[in-house]
Motif scaffolding. Structure first.
Motif, short mmCIF file in Angstrom:
data_model
loop_
_atom_site.label_atom_id
_atom_site.label_comp_id
_atom_site.label_asym_id
_atom_site.label_seq_id
_atom_site.Cartn_x
_atom_site.Cartn_y
_atom_site.Cartn_z
N VAL A 81 0.83 -1.21 0.00
CA VAL A 81 0.00 0.00 0.00
C VAL A 81 0.86 1.26 0.00
N TYR A 82 0.51 2.22 -0.83
CA TYR A 82 1.14 3.55 -0.82
C TYR A 82 0.09 4.58 -0.46
N GLN A 83 0.43 5.47 0.45
CA GLN A 83 -0.49 6.57 0.74
C GLN A 83 -0.05 7.77 -0.08
N MET A 122 -5.22 6.02 -1.46
CA MET A 122 -4.25 4.93 -1.39
C MET A 122 -4.07 4.28 -2.77
N MET A 123 -2.87 3.81 -3.00
CA MET A 123 -2.62 2.94 -4.15
C MET A 123 -2.32 1.55 -3.58
N ILE A 124 -2.94 0.53 -4.16
CA ILE A 124 -2.69 -0.84 -3.71
C ILE A 124 -2.13 -1.63 -4.88
N LEU A 132 -8.22 -0.16 -13.51
CA LEU A 132 -7.12 -1.05 -13.12
C LEU A 132 -5.88 -0.56 -13.85
N ARG A 133 -4.71 -0.90 -13.32
CA ARG A 133 -3.51 -0.57 -14.09
C ARG A 133 -2.56 -1.75 -14.09
N PHE A 134 -2.16 -2.19 -15.30
CA PHE A 134 -1.17 -3.25 -15.43
C PHE A 134 0.21 -2.61 -15.34
N ILE A 139 -0.96 -5.79 -10.78
CA ILE A 139 -2.12 -4.92 -10.96
C ILE A 139 -2.08 -3.86 -9.88
N GLN A 140 -2.37 -2.62 -10.24
CA GLN A 140 -2.50 -1.56 -9.23
C GLN A 140 -3.90 -0.98 -9.26
N TYR A 141 -4.39 -0.67 -8.05
CA TYR A 141 -5.60 0.13 -7.90
C TYR A 141 -5.17 1.48 -7.35
N ALA A 146 4.27 -7.72 0.39
CA ALA A 146 5.58 -7.68 -0.28
C ALA A 146 5.48 -7.30 -1.77
N ALA A 147 4.37 -6.66 -2.15
CA ALA A 147 4.31 -6.11 -3.50
C ALA A 147 5.20 -4.86 -3.56
N CYS A 148 5.48 -4.28 -2.40
CA CYS A 148 6.35 -3.11 -2.26
C CYS A 148 7.18 -3.32 -0.99
N LEU A 165 17.87 -7.86 -17.35
CA LEU A 165 19.09 -7.32 -16.74
C LEU A 165 18.86 -6.07 -15.90
N THR A 166 17.62 -5.55 -15.91
CA THR A 166 17.34 -4.39 -15.06
C THR A 166 17.01 -4.81 -13.63
N ASN A 167 16.99 -6.12 -13.37
CA ASN A 167 16.65 -6.61 -12.03
C ASN A 167 17.87 -6.69 -11.11
N CYS A 183 5.05 5.56 -17.36
CA CYS A 183 4.70 5.31 -15.96
C CYS A 183 3.48 6.15 -15.58
N PRO A 184 2.87 5.94 -14.41
CA PRO A 184 1.66 6.71 -14.05
C PRO A 184 1.92 8.20 -13.87
N ALA A 185 3.01 8.55 -13.17
CA ALA A 185 3.34 9.96 -12.88
C ALA A 185 2.14 10.71 -12.30
FE1 SRM Z 1 8.54 2.25 -9.52
C1 SRM Z 1 8.69 4.22 -6.79
C2 SRM Z 1 5.31 2.96 -9.94
C3 SRM Z 1 8.31 -0.30 -11.73
C4 SRM Z 1 11.95 2.22 -9.80
N1 SRM Z 1 7.21 3.35 -8.49
C5 SRM Z 1 7.46 4.06 -7.34
C6 SRM Z 1 6.15 4.60 -6.75
C7 SRM Z 1 5.63 3.56 -5.80
C8 SRM Z 1 6.23 6.00 -6.11
C9 SRM Z 1 6.56 6.12 -4.65
O1 SRM Z 1 7.47 5.43 -4.15
O2 SRM Z 1 5.93 6.94 -4.00
C10 SRM Z 1 5.30 4.65 -8.05
C11 SRM Z 1 3.79 4.59 -7.86
C12 SRM Z 1 3.14 5.53 -8.84
C13 SRM Z 1 1.68 5.38 -8.99
O3 SRM Z 1 0.98 6.43 -8.99
O4 SRM Z 1 1.19 4.27 -9.17
C14 SRM Z 1 5.95 3.58 -8.87
N2 SRM Z 1 7.06 1.40 -10.52
C15 SRM Z 1 5.80 1.90 -10.65
C16 SRM Z 1 5.01 1.15 -11.69
C17 SRM Z 1 3.52 1.04 -11.35
C18 SRM Z 1 5.21 1.84 -13.04
C19 SRM Z 1 4.41 1.32 -14.20
O5 SRM Z 1 4.26 2.10 -15.14
O6 SRM Z 1 3.97 0.18 -14.22
C20 SRM Z 1 5.78 -0.18 -11.69
C21 SRM Z 1 5.27 -1.15 -10.66
C22 SRM Z 1 6.03 -2.44 -10.73
C23 SRM Z 1 5.46 -3.53 -9.85
O7 SRM Z 1 4.43 -4.07 -10.21
O8 SRM Z 1 6.10 -3.85 -8.85
C24 SRM Z 1 7.17 0.31 -11.29
N3 SRM Z 1 9.90 1.10 -10.51
C25 SRM Z 1 9.59 0.19 -11.48
C26 SRM Z 1 10.77 -0.15 -12.22
C27 SRM Z 1 10.82 -1.06 -13.44
C28 SRM Z 1 11.05 -2.49 -13.08
O9 SRM Z 1 11.23 -2.84 -11.93
O10 SRM Z 1 11.06 -3.31 -14.01
C29 SRM Z 1 11.82 0.58 -11.68
C30 SRM Z 1 13.27 0.61 -12.18
C31 SRM Z 1 14.06 -0.58 -11.77
C32 SRM Z 1 14.60 -0.40 -10.39
O11 SRM Z 1 13.95 -0.81 -9.44
O12 SRM Z 1 15.68 0.16 -10.25
C33 SRM Z 1 11.26 1.36 -10.60
N4 SRM Z 1 10.06 3.04 -8.44
C34 SRM Z 1 11.39 2.96 -8.76
C35 SRM Z 1 12.15 3.77 -7.83
C36 SRM Z 1 13.69 3.98 -7.84
C37 SRM Z 1 14.37 2.99 -6.97
C38 SRM Z 1 15.84 3.30 -6.79
O13 SRM Z 1 16.63 2.37 -6.70
O14 SRM Z 1 16.21 4.46 -6.70
C39 SRM Z 1 11.20 4.36 -6.97
C40 SRM Z 1 11.49 5.34 -5.80
C41 SRM Z 1 11.92 4.64 -4.56
O15 SRM Z 1 11.90 3.43 -4.44
O16 SRM Z 1 12.31 5.38 -3.66
C42 SRM Z 1 9.91 3.89 -7.38
#
Ligand code: SRM
Ligand code: SF4
Length: 570
Positions: free
Chosen positions: A46-48, A69-71, A100-102, A108-110, A134-136, A229-231, A435-437
């Motif tokens: 969950v994200y607030q 909230m985002m779930i 829904l968002r893939f 999936i995100q709500y 553990a989704a986050c 390789l981005t993992n 991304c959602p932004a």
């Molecule tokens: Fe992400 C944080 C959305 C894949 C790197 N990401 C966030 C948050 C949760 C914002 C926050 O922390 O407050 C975003 C929620 C926005 C929203 O309104 O929904 C968010 N990330 C997403 C998603 C939904 C983007 C999308 O278009 O689908 C992806 C959800 C993946 C999932 O299902 O788990 C998503 N995020 C990624 C990826 C790509 C990947 O993993 O393949 C990355 C880059 C790879 C990586 O992890 O380095 C990524 N997200 C980040 C980061 C930077 C982490 C870092 O090492 O600095 C953050 C910020 C943080 O963690 O502090 C972040």
């Protein structure tokens, strides 16, 4: 001098294995969660956040932000059955504003969930037999793999491995069950390793879990549609000609998040460490997670990912640590075939007489807007024709187990609902992500999803004008440098800088094996298409046979050349 641990480390340490005060705080729907509980909530998926569109206006009116909230639902390999998808679809109406968002990691995100609905939504999600746990958070996230439901030993094994790793690496704390669910039901169904004694022991994670998030992807070199390789841990399975599994090349240290103009933060692709046999996959994964747990930087969250450990200590050191943890020497990585990408959009045979359809979903957003009624169309097709649904790591969806005779009816449903199939779309649109932004992401510096469609339209026109509509390249847009749509791993990356302004990255590749380079730091939205046109015309006029894609050309020309070419563009 010992550096001070980051505050989140204190929050984890004093949380009693992720419990904190969340359960009690749910009692008052009007008061947002505190910053500390917000950090803990992430471990529960969950994200607030708050509506960023209305925040400034409301502040002027002395009103509080509109908290929501985002779930995120953790779906290993993105794969679910008909009933599960329809359940998620129904929850979108009940709690998620009809959307829904893939995601780019097959989840999936709500969005837009009210605090008062949080408990009911999470309990409802768990009825699908998927969890948000553990989704986050600072744990192992959703494990990704090839989405195509191809019925052969390779694809079946990859999915089984993704599912096994995902389940085996869940936290053991019982906190999730206590807060959101009936303990016993949850423990049996979702997480067999959960501690039924009250969840006091985390043998892998320890009391303070990991220093930062940890991501795992698994694939074969023949299909890098998962951007493996981005993992943090990138597993490449090697099979012999008879499709028998030989073992896995273990790569470590991928990650994309950076901060603009802070050179000490950088994107990195995972590098090869060792080879392990089929029986050692889980032990090797646990060893890499343990290296992250013990050596990741807990004083600075901007420096806490395992990519920095690998970069600073070296691959040989990481291998040596894994050998200590696993108690035996490990083989060097084996030679592997070059990476290729398979296009899973459109119609394909599964190998068992049935078909799968890869459906493009712009920015992964599933809703009904005006004439485009994607959510309704998906609901109808899944109900009547497609018993299998798989979210892809490119924010698209695959509908599987479709009988060949149903193909015309499926196409008719999408047509009636204004949904375009693969062949109706331009190449640039098909291979793009955003991304959602704004308005949901608290970290967004500017728009991404909301400019995706208009920008694609402009670029489609531009490419048609210069005769390059048929070229294949990836274009990825993010609202900030965190890299959620993997902008540094594609041919073109547009990375939010300030409102309406983007950094332009060029020179990555279509195969996800090379990072791009920053060419322009501040490119206004209005100048993006014109700037890209200049680069594409140069590519058209000077490309040679060695340049498979636009990204290859930009890489070959070099960053300095591209910077000079585009210098007056911004
Ligand atoms: Fe992400 C944080 C959305 C894949 C790197 N990401 C966030 C948050 C949760 C914002 C926050 O922390 O407050 C975003 C929620 C926005 C929203 O309104 O929904 C968010 N990330 C997403 C998603 C939904 C983007 C999308 O278009 O689908 C992806 C959800 C993946 C999932 O299902 O788990 C998503 N995020 C990624 C990826 C790509 C990947 O993993 O393949 C990355 C880059 C790879 C990586 O992890 O380095 C990524 N997200 C980040 C980061 C930077 C982490 C870092 O090492 O600095 C953050 C910020 C943080 O963690 O502090 C972040
Ligand atoms: Fe938010 Fe930035 Fe991720 Fe986009 S890249 S979802 S703006 S954190």
């Amino acid at each position: 001098m010992t550096e001070k641990l980051s505050h989140v480390e204190d929050v984890k340490a004093t949380s009693q294995q992720l419990r904190g005060t969340i359960k009690g705080d749910l009692g008052d729907a009007q008061i947002p969660f505190s910053e500390d509980m917000y950090n803990l909530l992430k471990f529960h998926g969950v994200y607030q956040g708050y509506n960023r569109d209305t925040a400034t206006e409301r502040k002027k009116m002395k009103l509080d932000k509109e908290y929501e909230m985002m779930i995120r639902v953790r779906i290993p390999g993105g794969r679910m059955d008909r009933a599960q998808y329809l359940h998620f679809d129904a929850l979108a109406d009940q709690y998620g504003g009809g959307k829904l968002r893939f995601t780019t990691r097959q989840a999936i995100q709500y969005h837009n969930i009210l605090k008062g609905d949080l408990h009911a939504t999470i309990a409802g999600i768990n009825e699908s037999l998927f969890t948000t746990e553990a989704a986050c958070g600072d744990v192992v996230r959703n494990v990704t793999t090839i989405a195509a439901p191809i019925q052969d030993p390779i694809h079946q094994r990859l999915f089984q491995d993704a599912d096994m790793l995902s389940a085996s690496l869940l936290p053991r704390s019982n906190a999730y069950a206590e807060i959101w669910l009936d303990n016993e039901k949850f423990a049996d169904v979702h997480n067999p390793s959960v501690n039924k004694d009250g969840g006091q022991v985390e043998d892998l994670y320890s009391a303070t879990y990991l220093p930062r998030k940890f991501k795992i992807g698994i694939t074969v070199p023949q299909d890098n549609s998962v951007d493996v390789l981005t993992n943090d841990l990138a597993i490449v399975a090697l099979f012999d000609d008879q499709k028998t599994l030989l073992g896995y090349n273990i790569h470590v240290g991928g990650g994309l998040g950076i901060t603009h103009n802070k050179a000490e933060t950088y994107p990195r692709l995972a590098t090869p460490i060792c080879f392990v046999g089929p029986q050692d996959l889980l032990a090797a994964a646990r060893a890499v997670v343990t290296v992250h747990r013990d050596w990741g930087d807990r004083t600075n969250r901007k420096h806490a990912r395992i990519k920095y450990v690998v970069q600073e200590q070296g691959e040989a050191w990481v291998k040596a640590q894994m050998e200590i943890i696993m108690g035996r020497p490990l083989d060097d990585p084996r030679p592997q075939a070059p990476y290729t990408i398979v296009d899973h959009l459109g119609w394909h045979e599964q190998g068992d007489g049935l078909l799968y359809l890869g459906l493009p979903v712009l920015s992964g957003r599933v809703h009904d807007v005006g004439a485009l009624r994607l959510r309704s169309a998906l609901r109808r097709v899944v109900t009547d024709y497609a018993p299998l649904v798989v979210i892809s790591p490119t924010q698209d969806v695959i509908l599987g187990d479709i009988r060949p005779q149903d193909r015309p009816a499926v196409e008719a449903v999408f047509q009636e609902h204004g949904v375009k199939l693969r062949d109706d779309l331009s190449n640039v649109r098909r291979w793009s992500m955003a991304c959602p932004a704004l308005p949901t992401c608290g970290l967004a510096l500017t728009e991404a999803e909301r400019i995706h469609d208009p920008l694609m339209t402009d670029i489609e026109t531009m490419l048609a004008d210069i005769g390059l509509s048929q070229d294949l390249f990836t274009l990825r847009i993010t609202g900030c440098p965190n890299g959620c749509a993997r902008p540094y791993a594609g041919d073109i990356g547009l990375v939010g800088r300030t409102p309406g302004v983007y950094a332009l990255y060029l020179g990555g590749d279509f195969l996800g094996t090379r990072l791009s380079e920053k060419v322009l730091d501040k490119l206004p939205y209005e100048a993006i298409t014109g700037t890209l046109k200049k680069a594409f015309v140069d590519f058209r006029d000077h490309r040679t046979d060695k340049h498979a894609t636009f990204g290859d050309y930009c890489h070959d020309r070099g960053g300095e050349y591209m910077k000079a070419l585009l210098a007056d563009a911004a």
